[in-house]
Design an enzyme around this catalytic site. Structure first.
Site, short mmCIF file in Angstrom:
data_model
loop_
_atom_site.label_atom_id
_atom_site.label_comp_id
_atom_site.label_asym_id
_atom_site.label_seq_id
_atom_site.Cartn_x
_atom_site.Cartn_y
_atom_site.Cartn_z
N ASP A 111 -6.20 -26.23 4.28
CA ASP A 111 -5.63 -27.35 5.02
C ASP A 111 -6.35 -28.63 4.60
O ASP A 111 -7.58 -28.72 4.73
CB ASP A 111 -5.83 -27.11 6.52
CG ASP A 111 -5.13 -28.15 7.39
OD1 ASP A 111 -4.83 -29.26 6.89
OD2 ASP A 111 -4.89 -27.86 8.58
N TYR B 297 1.85 -19.03 0.17
CA TYR B 297 2.04 -20.48 0.30
C TYR B 297 2.23 -21.15 -1.05
O TYR B 297 3.01 -22.09 -1.17
CB TYR B 297 0.85 -21.09 1.04
CG TYR B 297 0.80 -20.66 2.48
CD1 TYR B 297 1.71 -21.15 3.41
CD2 TYR B 297 -0.14 -19.72 2.92
CE1 TYR B 297 1.69 -20.73 4.73
CE2 TYR B 297 -0.17 -19.30 4.24
CZ TYR B 297 0.75 -19.81 5.14
OH TYR B 297 0.73 -19.40 6.44
N THR C 249 -0.29 -16.97 -4.15
CA THR C 249 -0.26 -16.66 -2.73
C THR C 249 1.14 -16.94 -2.16
O THR C 249 1.98 -17.57 -2.81
CB THR C 249 -1.26 -17.52 -1.95
OG1 THR C 249 -0.81 -18.88 -1.95
CG2 THR C 249 -2.65 -17.44 -2.57
#
Length: 225
Positions: free
Chosen positions: A125, A207, A205
């Protein structure tokens, strides 16, 4: 809470490869495995690699398959995400990987001086409004220093321009050692990487696949502190 989450949380309790550590327990004391991962958990002296904010644990699982000469630990606070990685390890009998469910800001309760060789930060993040919470901020680097060994490396793989530029800025300001960086690893830079780097960066991944489908460029930094 959805039925799937309840089912996954229940199944998580059965996975010996998933250490669920109550945050309240480790605010003031250390986990018994701190300093003892090689002796008591993996039962070997292979290098220890962490994936922080590992999500579903794709990097932890895939690298454990590729590198049997290393031990891998994925760390995340989301139990429903960790279920996927833990289930894969359990079903495929992968013996050189595990997961810890805990907050990353409590990481020093789990690892001791010189115990860790590598850190992977995969699509962390970027915390656009909270610089201190970025996983390459001085606050977190200070924590990592307490358990990284002298020959360590930190890997950053991200879609975030903010996180990429911020990390490079921290490297320059603090005189860290920059080994490699790329603003678009799948463009012409990929062919310039050595074979091992290509293998490591080819792991995608959940994401990352989302970001790639949206046309975002994937960036990479390797450095030491």
């Amino acid at each position: 809470m959805g039925k799937n989450k309840i089912k996954r949380f229940a199944e998580n309790e059965t996975f010996s490869c998933l250490i669920q550590a109550s945050s309240a327990d480790y605010l003031t004391r250390n986990h018994p495995l701190k300093g003892n991962w090689h002796r008591d958990y993996f039962k070997n002296n292979k290098p220890l690699v962490l994936e922080l904010g590992c999500g579903k644990g794709e990097y932890t699982v895939e690298q454990a398959k590729i590198y049997p000469d290393k031990n891998f630990i994925g760390i995340d606070i989301k139990g429903a995400r960790l279920w996927k990685g833990a289930k894969t390890i359990n079903e495929q009998n992968i013996i050189n990987a595990c997961f810890i469910r805990t907050r990353i800001d409590l990481i020093n309760a789990f690892f001791d001086t010189g115990e860790v060789s590598e850190i992977w930060l995969t699509f962390s993040d970027p915390q656009p409004n909270k610089e201190r919470k970025r996983l390459t901020s001085p606050l977190f680097i200070k924590r990592y220093r307490l358990f990284l060994n002298p020959n360590h490396v930190i890997h950053v793989k991200t879609d975030s321009e903010l996180f990429y530029e911020y990390t490079l800025e921290q490297i320059q300001i603090n005189n860290y050692r920059l080994h490699l960086c790329s603003k678009d690893i799948y463009d012409k830079d990929f062919d310039k990487f050595d074979r091992e780097t290509q293998i490591q960066l080819s792991i995608k991944t959940h994401y990352e696949n989302i970001w790639l489908s949206q046309g975002k460029k994937i960036k990479y930094i390797r450095f030491s502190v």
